[in-house]
Write an enzyme that holds these catalytic residues in place. Structure first.
Site, PDB file in Angstrom:
ATOM      1  N   LEU A   1      34.082  -9.057  57.811  1.00 27.64           N
ATOM      2  CA  LEU A   1      34.637  -7.909  57.102  1.00 27.64           C
ATOM      3  C   LEU A   1      35.944  -7.520  57.786  1.00 27.64           C
ATOM      4  O   LEU A   1      35.966  -6.797  58.776  1.00 27.64           O
ATOM      5  CB  LEU A   1      33.651  -6.740  57.101  1.00 27.64           C
ATOM      6  CG  LEU A   1      32.256  -7.031  56.511  1.00 27.64           C
ATOM      7  CD1 LEU A   1      31.437  -5.753  56.445  1.00 27.64           C
ATOM      8  CD2 LEU A   1      32.360  -7.676  55.137  1.00 27.64           C
ATOM      9  N   ASP A   2      37.028  -8.028  57.236  1.00 25.20           N
ATOM     10  CA  ASP A   2      38.337  -7.884  57.857  1.00 25.20           C
ATOM     11  C   ASP A   2      38.821  -6.439  57.793  1.00 25.20           C
ATOM     12  O   ASP A   2      38.805  -5.808  56.725  1.00 25.20           O
ATOM     13  CB  ASP A   2      39.344  -8.801  57.139  1.00 25.20           C
ATOM     14  CG  ASP A   2      40.743  -8.641  57.662  1.00 25.20           C
ATOM     15  OD1 ASP A   2      40.965  -8.966  58.837  1.00 25.20           O
ATOM     16  OD2 ASP A   2      41.612  -8.164  56.894  1.00 25.20           O
ATOM     17  N   ALA A   3      39.266  -5.923  58.943  1.00 24.31           N
ATOM     18  CA  ALA A   3      39.901  -4.599  59.028  1.00 24.31           C
ATOM     19  C   ALA A   3      39.085  -3.509  58.360  1.00 24.31           C
ATOM     20  O   ALA A   3      39.630  -2.538  57.830  1.00 24.31           O
ATOM     21  CB  ALA A   3      41.306  -4.654  58.415  1.00 24.31           C
TER      22      ALA A   3
END
Length: 587
Positions: free
Chosen positions: A241-243
């Site tokens: 789950l990017d950023a």
């Protein structure tokens, strides 16, 4: 409706998540209807039984390789095919999973400004190539959930006032109180755009080509749940789950780690684990250590969190020859509950983050580390503070060059120091992730920095496969030596129950020049004492200092040396690591 003896149904649980997420947001549809829509998208039954909780979907055999889809190139071959061929020919079963960084069509940031979440970048290959990798390795993929490209169809439709896209992006007013907003960049937060509805100011946490999505709009949530379902169908098992920490925004707050953000992660966890019981969510939250740990929740949010404090602390340890700060941090880290694990890494496609070292290293230590890395060819990226000033955010450097010397300058111990760093990481509690360019000992790519104008490009080299193979075949090359030695450590690690990601860990006190910790297998049969000289001077070690039990015969798993006397005096060579075990290494 409740299932079984008062237990909430899956639909009830999803609706409860939604109640928290949208508690302050007026919606045009009932939450019960939205819950039904999400279940339909995920192809789940409302009364579906929950999967078993607190189950570890990993063991000591798990190692994740981190790579771009086009880090390896061969003439007239799709890069994803080249990647799989290299892994099949060279990994020898030592890598259980592959994290292919964004493989979708993109407009900037080497993939993290996504144009189309449903497609594979044609320059890399296609879904069949992704499926071939997923067939032989656990596949980890990025869910770039906070933002997408300003050139995406969604954003074009936002400007036109059309669907899908109208109402998908977060807007604010320049008059809003945005003084507390925490960001990792120095560019202006708001971008002025002309739309069919007049001038609007869209929120851009990272860059003006990466426009933040507005999860107050439930259609955005439904889109991402649909994307998750699609990735599961395509063989993705592990979701990064990017950023995600920046997901929910409330002007007047710091817009970081808000409760709604945590609840979105909990919702995704509920949906994903019902769709595939062994699916894993990993939160990528490059923030101070305590905030990062909050994404475990009560073992109901992320399965794994990136151990962001490890890279700067371990790097500082090895360039100063002093492990006190690292040891204090290791001692302070709570054991991960069953069903959760740390994701350990010491290098990645990004730089070495400095925010996770805040409160752990002093400003003086950080400044010394930055100066040393700059002398080794590294660059520094900055973030904006509330005052408008800039502060160092990350160091951009290839790890093999970062460890070429100490605060006193380069020396002849670079290779040993580099291997020591990986031996420490591989021994620690958690699942290890190894960046391809660390496995290959790739050096700073200053030419790529010059070509792209981006400091992070220094550690995003593209290898010609023939040139790489030639370097690996040359037994005297640093690339070959690193590759062989790291593979040897990986082979040993996977055979030791004491290196299970959730096995017990206890810190040893052996002075500031020796880092030591004890691991015990979950069945308590095996103990391994992990001891590393983190200095460039030989260090004495008396085995009495680690209290070996007389009833066992102890041996170093790395060298094979057997210790006949438990009061034996040893001398650790510079950067030598011992893995002293009471059980033989079963080959």
């Amino acid at each position: 409706m409740l299932q079984g003896e008062g237990q909430p149904t899956l639909r009830d649980r999803v609706e409860q998540h939604l109640q928290t997420i949208y508690r302050d947001v007026p919606l045009s549809l009932p939450l019960a209807e939205l819950a039904e829509n999400l279940l339909a998208v995920m192809r789940l039954e409302a009364g579906q039984n929950p999967p078993a909780q607190h189950v570890n979907h990993w063991n000591q055999c798990d190692v994740i390789l981190i790579t771009y889809g086009d880090s390896l190139l061969a003439r007239e071959e799709k890069p994803l095919v080249t990647l799989k061929r290299f892994l099949d020919d060279n990994s020898e079963g030592l890598l259980s999973a592959v994290h292919i960084l964004p493989f979708y069509p993109w407009s900037s940031d080497d993939g993290f400004a996504v144009l189309d979440y449903s497609s594979v970048n044609e320059s890399l290959g296609d879904w069949d190539d992704i499926g071939a990798i997923a067939g032989d390795y656990d596949l980890m993929a990025d869910l770039v959930i906070n933002h997408c490209s300003s050139r995406s169809l969604w954003f074009e439709n936002f400007i036109k006032g059309q669907e899908p896209g109208r109402g998908y992006f977060f807007t604010a007013s320049p008059q809003d109180d945005l003084s507390a907003v925490v960001r990792p960049r120095t560019s202006p937060l708001l971008k002025e755009v002309e739309t069919s509805e007049g001038t609007q100011y869209v929120w851009c946490t990272f860059s003006h080509d990466q426009v933040d999505l507005d999860f107050r709009n439930p259609e955005v949530l439904q889109q991402f749940v649909s994307i998750v379902r699609h990735y599961l169908d395509m063989g993705v098992r592990i979701f990064r789950l990017d950023a995600v920490a920046f997901l929910w925004k409330i002007p007047g707050s710091n817009c970081l780690n808000l409760e709604e953000t945590h609840e979105v992660v909990r919702l995704l966890r509920t949906l994903v684990e019902h769709a595939r019981a062994d699916a894993v969510l990993i939160t990528e939250t490059n923030i101070p250590n305590r905030e990062n740990l909050s994404y475990f929740g009560n073992a109901n949010e992320a399965h794994c969190v990136y151990n962001f404090s490890l890279p700067p602390l371990l790097l500082n340890t090895l360039v100063t020859g002093d492990c006190r700060y690292l040891k204090q941090w290791v001692m302070s880290m709570p054991p991960a509950q069953n069903g959760t694990a740390y994701f350990n890494f010491i290098a990645s496609h990004d730089g070495i983050g400095l925010r996770p070292a805040e409160g752990l290293l002093s400003d003086e230590e950080l400044n010394s580390l930055i100066t040393t890395m700059q002398s080794f060819g590294g660059h520094v990226s900055y973030r904006a503070l509330e005052s408008g000033e800039s502060r160092p955010y990350e160091i951009n450097i290839a790890l093999v060059d970062a460890l070429q010397g100490t605060v006193e300058g380069p020396d002849e111990w670079g290779l040993e120091r580099f291997v020591c760093a990986h031996a420490i990481m591989l021994g620690l509690e958690g699942i290890p992730g190894i960046y391809l360019h660390s496995l290959l000992g790739t050096h700073n790519d200053q030419q790529r920095v010059e070509n792209t104008g981006h400091a992070r490009s220094i550690n995003r080299h593209q290898w010609n496969l023939d040139a790489l193979q030639e370097a690996l075949d040359d037994q005297d090359s640093s690339h070959s030596q690193i590759f062989r030695r790291l593979k040897t450590l990986l082979a040993i690690r996977r055979r030791q129950g004491a290196f299970h990601p959730n096995a017990t860990q206890f810190t040893l006190h052996l002075g500031s020049a020796i880092l030591g910790f004890w691991r015990q297998s979950m069945d308590r049969r095996q103990s391994v004492f992990c001891i590393s000289n983190i200095s460039r001077a030989p260090q004495p070690l008396n085995l009495m200092d680690i209290n070996l039990i007389d009833a066992h015969q102890w041996r170093d798993l790395i060298s094979g040396e057997v210790y006949e006397h438990h009061d034996q005096q040893l001398e650790l060579a510079p950067y030598q690591t011992l893995w002293i075990s009471n059980l033989p290494d079963h080959r």
